[in-house]
Design an enzyme around this catalytic site. Sequence first.
Site, PDB file in Angstrom:
ATOM      1  N   ASP A 198    -144.420 -14.945  -1.716  1.00  8.06           N
ATOM      2  CA  ASP A 198    -144.754 -13.746  -2.499  1.00  8.06           C
ATOM      3  C   ASP A 198    -143.812 -13.699  -3.704  1.00  8.06           C
ATOM      4  OD1 ASP A 198    -146.058 -11.397  -3.178  1.00  8.06           O
ATOM      5  OD2 ASP A 198    -144.876 -10.133  -1.848  1.00  8.06           O
ATOM      6  N   ASP A 215    -137.382  -9.411  -1.015  1.00  8.38           N
ATOM      7  CA  ASP A 215    -138.715  -9.244  -0.417  1.00  8.38           C
ATOM      8  C   ASP A 215    -139.192 -10.534   0.258  1.00  8.38           C
ATOM      9  OD1 ASP A 215    -141.018  -8.037   0.376  1.00  8.38           O
ATOM     10  OD2 ASP A 215    -141.870  -7.738  -1.626  1.00  8.38           O
TER      11      ASP A 215
END
Length: 261
Positions: A198, A215
């Site tokens: 991501d 993240d």
Amino acid sequence: MLSDELGKKLEERIDRDLLVKERRGRSEKGVFDKSKVMDDVLDKTTIMSLSKLINSGIISYINGVIGSGKESKIYWAVDPDGKNVALKIYLVTASTFKKRAPYLVDDPRFSHIKKGTRNLVELWAQKEFRNLTQCIKSGIPSIKPIHVLKNILVIEFVGKNGVPAKTLVETEIDENDYQDAISIITQLYKKAKLVHADFSEYNVFKTENGLIVFDLGSAVDIRHKNAREFLERDIKNISRFFVKRGLTVENPSDVFVRITK
Ligand SMILES: Nc1ncnc2c1ncn2[C@@H]1O[C@H](COP(=O)(O)OP(=O)(O)O)[C@@H](O)[C@H]1O
Ligand SMILES: [Mg+2]
């Protein structure tokens, strides 16, 4: 034991408050309104976990919400030494977690997966903790993990006075940032044996000390059957961002080949 008694009392109190809240309806004030944290998204188990983190001295208190997404909420907290930390609380109610299952199931590090959303969500928090630990061990500039308890991830706070550092998308960027971003993707693959999956301008802070990746909940082991596909996507996505900002970038396919050869 005293701590058990406290836990029991706390649980009773939460039960009572939840009941009162239910009876009064959402609009009226209950104990949840007194705190910035006790909001509607946190279920009882999560609140219990938060109190455990406080009782065990991982954090002292919570100052407020930093951000909220579909799957998690980020809080600004302070530890007993007065240091800022961030809490990433994965939402147990998030239905979107089902679509995240493939990122877990096919990762050899997480082969035994129990069913049920809470389980999946807790595993997701642990996965992000583990990914961050692997990054730090490999010397990759990422957020430092501090602790994980069920669906709550405690991480180093990046920013000042409760304001997060700016991400790549929020800043002026230059050629060096492109090189550094590709270098992070490369190190993730070669040193930490991970693919972010991501990687984007939204998941990299640009600080005085350089780029910091975060993240990493989606990140997979390079042995994951889709690892190469995810890597290719990461390179393409970040290259597209730099091109959009007017930079000349290397051919993403060449970058992919160089990293994987
Ligand atoms: N460790 C941290 N320190 C400061 N701010 C953070 C931290 N982690 C996340 N944030 C803030 O929360 C936002 C969302 O965090 P992220 O981990 O990307 O969650 P999501 O999965 O919702 O994208 C970030 O863009 C950033 O502004
Ligand atoms: Mg993000």
